[in-house]
Design an enzyme around this catalytic site. Structure first.
Site, PDB file in Angstrom:
ATOM      1  N   CYS A 164     -52.115 -50.976  43.548  1.00 15.50           N
ATOM      2  CA  CYS A 164     -52.889 -51.736  44.538  1.00 15.50           C
ATOM      3  C   CYS A 164     -54.293 -51.185  44.743  1.00 15.50           C
ATOM      4  CB  CYS A 164     -52.165 -51.721  45.885  1.00 15.50           C
ATOM      5  SG  CYS A 164     -50.482 -52.367  45.880  1.00 15.50           S
ATOM      6  N   ARG A 209     -58.001 -58.341  48.038  1.00 19.59           N
ATOM      7  CA  ARG A 209     -56.705 -58.707  47.454  1.00 19.59           C
ATOM      8  C   ARG A 209     -55.550 -58.088  48.231  1.00 19.59           C
ATOM      9  NH1 ARG A 209     -53.035 -56.593  43.475  1.00 19.59           N
ATOM     10  NH2 ARG A 209     -54.216 -54.648  43.469  1.00 19.59           N
TER      11      ARG A 209
END
Length: 320
Positions: A184, A225
């Site tokens: 991530c 995101r």
């Protein structure tokens, strides 16, 4: 790493990160040999590309069954014959592919320390794992954006024991925890551009401009995101066609539907588009990068391309 049913030839290979380090070191040695004008460098690089293809083959079960990612599974599958073909072309005399070889070596040397260096102590000072530092920084920035949007999930420990997860309480009293992990952080994408920029021959000022265009942009887009995925999954905003989505990904927990749609479908597809756009921006700052892009296109299509003309890039001396 390997589960039941994996072919025996794969189960005899080293674990994922040991395998990746072996590839990185062999690419690095080939780079040194080639820089000294030794023909052994070409042979070693060609063979290592074949080994790199085997590495991607070993990753397919993980991407498909554990990570549940269609995009990454397909890319890993494509990587198997592509790496073998690069090795063949390099051995056959396409010397420009040494630039791509150098780039991959640098990418691996940037990325792997974050996956493999453990916490340690020096003179009584505890040094945390690099992955922990990066993950918790990304979690903090993600949390700040989530707060700006008016949400207030509880910050809790992730499954790795880091201060890098968000726990949401649903209307029915159920809770869902969204973990921030190394995937991530955008590290993979930043390593790609770091490797490409470092590998090509070009003036230092243009290389710095290329990094300033790519790395901060990747980081900001990545925070957007992670925020998008965390908010959507934490609030179950995309709980669409749950039976179909669970079947498509081989999952069973209906609370994962919003996560699978927001992350594994929407975000991963948009990430591919974003990387293409960033590549174009970087190439405008560092036209020498074109030699690598043209080689990649040749591997994928079997045809030569003039990207400088096609993309209307500045005509600067390249490392061809």
């Amino acid at each position: 790493m390997f589960g039941p049913g994996v072919p025996a030839v794969l189960s005899t290979l080293p674990d994922t990160f040991t395998f990746a380090w072996v590839v990185a070191v062999l690419f690095g040695v080939a780079w040194v040999l080639d820089s000294r004008g030794l023909a052994a460098g070409r042979s070693l690089a060609a063979g290592t590309w074949g080994l790199f293809g085997l590495f991607w083959l070993t990753m397919v079960p993980y991407f498909a069954f554990e990570h549940q990612s269609y995009v990454e599974s397909i890319l890993a599958l494509v990587g198997v014959p592509a790496c073998a073909y690069v090795g063949y072309l390099l051995y056959d005399g396409r010397a420009s592919l040494f630039t791509l070889t150098r780039a991959v070596a640098i990418m691996l040397f940037i990325y792997l320390p974050f996956e493999t260096i453990p916490a340690f102590t020096v003179a009584g000072l505890a040094i945390p794992e690099p992955r922990r530092v990066l993950i918790e920084i990304v979690a903090t920035h993600t949390g700040a954006v989530i707060d700006l949007l008016g949400y207030a999930p509880e910050r809790v420990l992730s499954r790795e024991g880091y201060d890098a997860a968000f726990r949401w309480t649903l209307a029915g009293g159920e809770t869902i925890r969204i973990n921030v992990v190394l995937a991530c952080t955008g590290l993979g994408s930043m390593a790609i551009f770091g490797g490409l920029v470092a590998a090509v021959d070009g003036p230092l000022d243009r290389k710095l401009r290329a990094l300033l265009v790519s790395v901060p942009l990747i980081y900001v887009l990545n925070i957007l995101r992670t925020t998008f995925i965390t908010v959507v999954a934490g609030n179950q905003y995309m709980h669409w066609q749950p039976d179909f989505v669970l079947l498509m990904f081989g999952a069973t927990n209906p609370l994962r539907v919003s996560f699978l749609i927001s992350d594994r479908i929407i975000s991963q597809l948009l990430a591919v588009v974003a990387l293409i756009g960033i590549t174009y921006l970087v190439a405008r700052q560092l036209p020498e990068l074109v030699v690598v892009l043209e080689d990649v296109l040749y591997v994928l299509t079997g045809e030569e391309h003039d990207l400088t003309e096609s993309l209307d890039l500045p005509r600067e001396p390249t490392n061809k």
